[in-house]
Design a protein around this motif. Structure first.
Motif, PDB file in Angstrom:
ATOM      1  N   ASP A  84       0.929  -1.233   0.132  1.00 39.69           N
ATOM      2  CA  ASP A  84      -0.032  -0.042   0.134  1.00 39.69           C
ATOM      3  C   ASP A  84       0.863   1.005   0.036  1.00 39.69           C
ATOM      4  N   PRO A  87      -2.064   7.345   0.907  1.00 40.50           N
ATOM      5  CA  PRO A  87      -3.214   7.968   0.058  1.00 40.50           C
ATOM      6  C   PRO A  87      -2.504   9.121  -1.104  1.00 40.50           C
ATOM      7  N   THR A  93      -8.092   9.777  -3.448  1.00 42.23           N
ATOM      8  CA  THR A  93      -7.789   8.247  -3.674  1.00 42.23           C
ATOM      9  C   THR A  93      -6.708   7.714  -3.091  1.00 42.23           C
ATOM     10  N   SER A  94      -6.292   6.324  -3.296  1.00 39.02           N
ATOM     11  CA  SER A  94      -5.021   5.914  -2.817  1.00 39.02           C
ATOM     12  C   SER A  94      -4.156   6.109  -4.120  1.00 39.02           C
ATOM     13  N   ASN A  96      -2.150   3.573  -4.879  1.00 40.19           N
ATOM     14  CA  ASN A  96      -2.188   2.436  -5.793  1.00 40.19           C
ATOM     15  C   ASN A  96      -3.152   2.719  -6.936  1.00 40.19           C
ATOM     16  N   ASN A  97      -4.439   3.258  -6.343  1.00 34.72           N
ATOM     17  CA  ASN A  97      -5.455   3.649  -7.627  1.00 34.72           C
ATOM     18  C   ASN A  97      -4.910   4.141  -8.947  1.00 34.72           C
ATOM     19  N   ILE A  98      -4.170   5.435  -8.286  1.00 34.02           N
ATOM     20  CA  ILE A  98      -3.853   6.305  -9.223  1.00 34.02           C
ATOM     21  C   ILE A  98      -2.810   5.696 -10.309  1.00 34.02           C
ATOM     22  N   GLY A 100      -1.626   2.332 -10.472  1.00 33.91           N
ATOM     23  CA  GLY A 100      -1.733   0.821 -10.761  1.00 33.91           C
ATOM     24  C   GLY A 100      -1.462   0.467 -12.079  1.00 33.91           C
ATOM     25  N   ASP A 101      -2.576   0.895 -12.946  1.00 31.10           N
ATOM     26  CA  ASP A 101      -2.479   0.421 -14.471  1.00 31.10           C
ATOM     27  C   ASP A 101      -1.356   0.978 -15.139  1.00 31.10           C
ATOM     28  N   GLU A 181     -11.013   1.878 -22.238  1.00 30.49           N
ATOM     29  CA  GLU A 181     -11.608   1.693 -20.711  1.00 30.49           C
ATOM     30  C   GLU A 181     -12.170   0.137 -20.602  1.00 30.49           C
TER      31      GLU A 181
END
Ligand SMILES: Nc1ncnc2c1ncn2[C@@H]1O[C@H](COP(=O)(O)OP(=O)(O)OP(=O)(O)O)[C@@H](O)[C@H]1O
Ligand code: SF4
Ligand SMILES: [Mg+2]
Lengths: 330, 332
Positions: A84, A87, A93-94, A96-98, A100-101, A181
């Motif tokens: 992790d 934030p 958001t986190s 990781n979310n930002i 990730g891809d 997407e």
């Protein structure tokens, strides 16, 4: 071999630890922190004056007021134990979310570039050395000088122009619009491959030019070795002899510089990405750094350096596997 | 089994054409050892590389050169006419004529085990595979006196000592089953005590296997130890040949006499070694007439520097190129 492996593994872990401290230090470097930026964003123009106490309150809320050592341990603990990265303040958001891809895409681009580089430069360099002084050799030498002289982004523009001309408009970016997407599927993967070759070729360009020269030089050296003549004197067929004896050693300098290549690809990536309209990590790194969104910047910085360190480790292992003198400590 | 005639070798270099080997001829009889002796640069290695067609691309073998070799199956092979890359040439290399070089370390590839390189040769020339090839590799290592061959076979060259490596190199060359072995200064890179061991080993193996051997050295002392016949080379020509016994006992050529004086001897340890006096001319500035006249104490003024001495036949099949022995020469 076991001993060698343990030594290198230990070395890598120490390096990774030092890298994490350096990254953390860089995160601390810019004046001010996200609390001030946040306060400024939220309340500028609203007429409310923020006092130092208000900023302090935000700081406490975000956990930015703890001493550096605590924050470092928190940060590292989250990464190592839970994967992790904390934030991402600016995005609510986190991290990781930002990222990730984008991490996977950047890694994909990196490996595609490395593969293109080596698959082309190794055989071509070997061929040039064997046909030393021939027409192909001179042609390749000129190509190599061009490769080293021409800036990547210029090449990217030129290639983009021709790719558009020949393959249609959808060549920029990493996905066609209909897949951008969409969830992962075989079709999406194939779409990615179709988009990947162009940036990979652009990024591979100068490394290729450089590695062709390296392979050619080492191969020429190796061809003159007594062991090659000795093998010839034993009646080993020429093609097999070239592959088994000199070529096997000619790839050593390439293997030992994988780390450099990764480093260079990462440095060239942002500008090529801008030209080709790719969304990768470099761009995000710059933005988050300017925003003082240090968790995002730190995560990206850490990931890129970790990739370089790990690739260096892989290169060491490959080299040891290729060369028993290293493996057996000779 | 091998006869070489009129062998001339030149190189195209940046400084022009040089011809380090001129009109050389020698022969090796079945089961005998020919020693080729001469100072550095006299063309010993180049001549023997020509026999294996191992010369680099800028080298040219003269058109009149004839290299005749009789193979194991009794076939006469014209080495100079073999096509590069042909099966016949590959069979000749290793399978008919084996070669051992001066640097045992550099002759092995450092990234494959000794066994790997021996087994490759065994597969190529003996058609053996798998365990059979491995067994033969171990057997060859045993034959050259390597202790614990079962383990050595899986070791890399850098794990062996210099002497062991040269023994392994000999095993490698012999594993193809050659009928003629060319050893190009195989002991020069080794310690003196090990030199003697390797020399003895080579002489014994040559006798046991009944091979022909060409032994290259710059040391006439070594020739006395291993060779039956000797050819003395100077600046790319053979100046004297004969049986090793005869040549060493009564050298006919002034250069050979100089070389014999240079042999270190136990009873002369106090005396300084006399190397042949004078500098070796470079092959690009070959003297006219007798190539040795610039260093020869017995040179005949007005003749030696102008006229190339012909080959003169002496008793017992000896031959020498020196005006001193030319009965027919016009009095200068
Ligand atoms: N590849 C080459 N290109 C040009 N000239 C060469 C080449 N190889 C050898 N020569 C020339 O041939 C000459 C004889 O070389 P060679 O290696 O046969 O000497 P050698 O008698 O074996 O000496 P050494 O005792 O030092 O091994 C050298 O002096 C050199 O000038
Ligand atoms: S020919 Fe003349 S110069 Fe040459 S070795 Fe004989 S005496 Fe000396
Ligand atoms: Mg030599």
């Amino acid at each position: 071999m076991a001993r060698f492996l343990i030594e290198r593994l230990f070395g890598m872990i120490v390096t990774l630890f030092l890298v994490s401290i350096m990254v953390f230090f860089i995160m601390e470097l810019p004046p001010g922190d996200y609390a001030e930026r946040y306060a400024f964003r939220k309340y500028s123009g609203t007429g409310i004056t923020m006092t130092e106490a208000d900023v302090q309150a935000i700081r406490a809320e975000l956990g930015l007021d703890a001493p550096a050592i605590t924050r470092y341990l928190d940060w590292m603990g989250g990464i190592v134990l839970n994967g992790d990265f904390g934030p991402a303040y600016a995005f609510d958001t986190s991290v990781n979310n930002i990222i990730g891809d984008k991490v996977w895409l950047t890694l994909g681009l990196l490996f595609a570039t490395l593969i293109v580089t080596y698959v082309i430069s190794i055989p071509v360099g070997i061929y040039a050395a064997v046909r030393r002084g021939g027409l192909a050799d001179y042609g390749l030498t000129i190509f190599s000088y061009l490769g080293l002289a021409l800036p990547n982004f210029l090449l990217a523009l030129v290639m983009l122009y021709f790719a558009n001309l020949w393959f249609g408009a959808s060549i920029g970016g990493l996905f066609s619009p209909q897949y951008a997407e969409a969830p992962w599927s075989a079709a999406k993967f194939w779409d990615l491959v179709k988009h990947l070759w162009l940036p990979a070729a652009v990024l591979a360009w100068s490394a290729m030019a450089y590695q062709i020269q390296t392979v050619r030089a080492t191969m020429s050296d190796e061809l003159g070795k007594l062991s090659v003549m000795a093998a010839r004197a034993r009646g080993v067929p020429e093609a097999r002899l070239l592959l088994k004896y000199p070529a096997r050693l000619a790839i050593n300098p390439v293997v030992s510089t994988i780390g450099f290549d990764v480093n260079r690809i990462f440095s060239e990536l942002p500008i090529v990405a801008v030209v080709l309209g790719l969304t990768e990590l470099g761009d995000l790194l710059l933005k988050s750094y300017l925003d003082l969104d240090m968790n995002v910047a730190g995560a990206i910085l850490l990931l890129l350096t970790v990739v370089i360190v790990v690739m260096n480790f892989v290169s060491d292992l490959l080299l040891a596997w290729l060369d028993p003198r290293i493996r057996l400590g000779g | 089994m091998l006869t070489v005639e009129n062998l001339t070798i030149s190189f195209r270099t940046d400084e022009g054409r040089i011809t380090p080997v001129q009109d050389v001829g020698f022969s090796v009889a079945e089961g005998r050892t020919l020693g080729i002796v001469g100072e550095s640069g006299s063309g010993k290695s180049v001549s023997t590389k020509a026999l294996m067609r191992l010369l680099p691309g800028n080298a040219e073998i003269g058109r009149e050169a004839r290299m005749r070799y009789t193979s194991k199956s009794g076939e006469d092979i014209a080495i100079e006419a073999l096509k590069p890359g042909s099966r016949a040439l590959r069979r000749l290399r290793g399978g008919e004529i084996g070669m051992i070089f001066q640097e045992p370390m550099a002759s092995f590839s450092p990234v494959y085990t000794i066994g790997n390189q021996i087994m490759e040769t065994v597969r190529l020339h003996r058609g053996l595979n798998g365990t059979a090839a491995r067994d033969l590799a171990v057997e060859m290592l045993t034959k050259v006196g390597i202790s614990n061959p079962g383990a050595r076979v899986d070791q890399y060259p850098h794990e062996l000592s210099g002497g062991m490596r040269q023994r392994a190199m000999i095993a490698l060359a012999l594993s193809a089953g050659p009928r003629l072995l060319i050893a190009d200064e195989p002991t020069t890179a080794l310690d003196v005590t090990i030199q003697a061991q390797v020399l003895d080993l080579m002489r014994d193996l040559q006798r046991d296997l009944g091979m022909g051997m060409i032994f290259i050295t710059h040391d006439l002392g070594v020739i006395a130890h291993v060779a039956d016949d000797v050819a003395v080379m100077y600046l790319g020509t053979i100046v004297e040949t004969g049986t090793a016994r005869e040549v060493l006992k009564s050298p006919a050529h002034p250069y050979t006499r100089g070389l014999i004086k240079a042999i270190p001897r136990l009873d002369r340890l106090d005396a300084r070694l006399e190397a042949v006096p004078g500098d070796i001319p470079s092959p690009s500035a070959r003297p006219t007439g007798c190539p040795f006249h610039t260093r020869c104490a017995e040179a005949i003024a007005g003749l030696c520097e102008r006229v190339t001495p012909p080959e003169v036949r002496l008793a017992q099949g000896r031959r020498v190129r020196c005006h001193l022995h030319d009965e027919t020469r016009a009095v200068a």
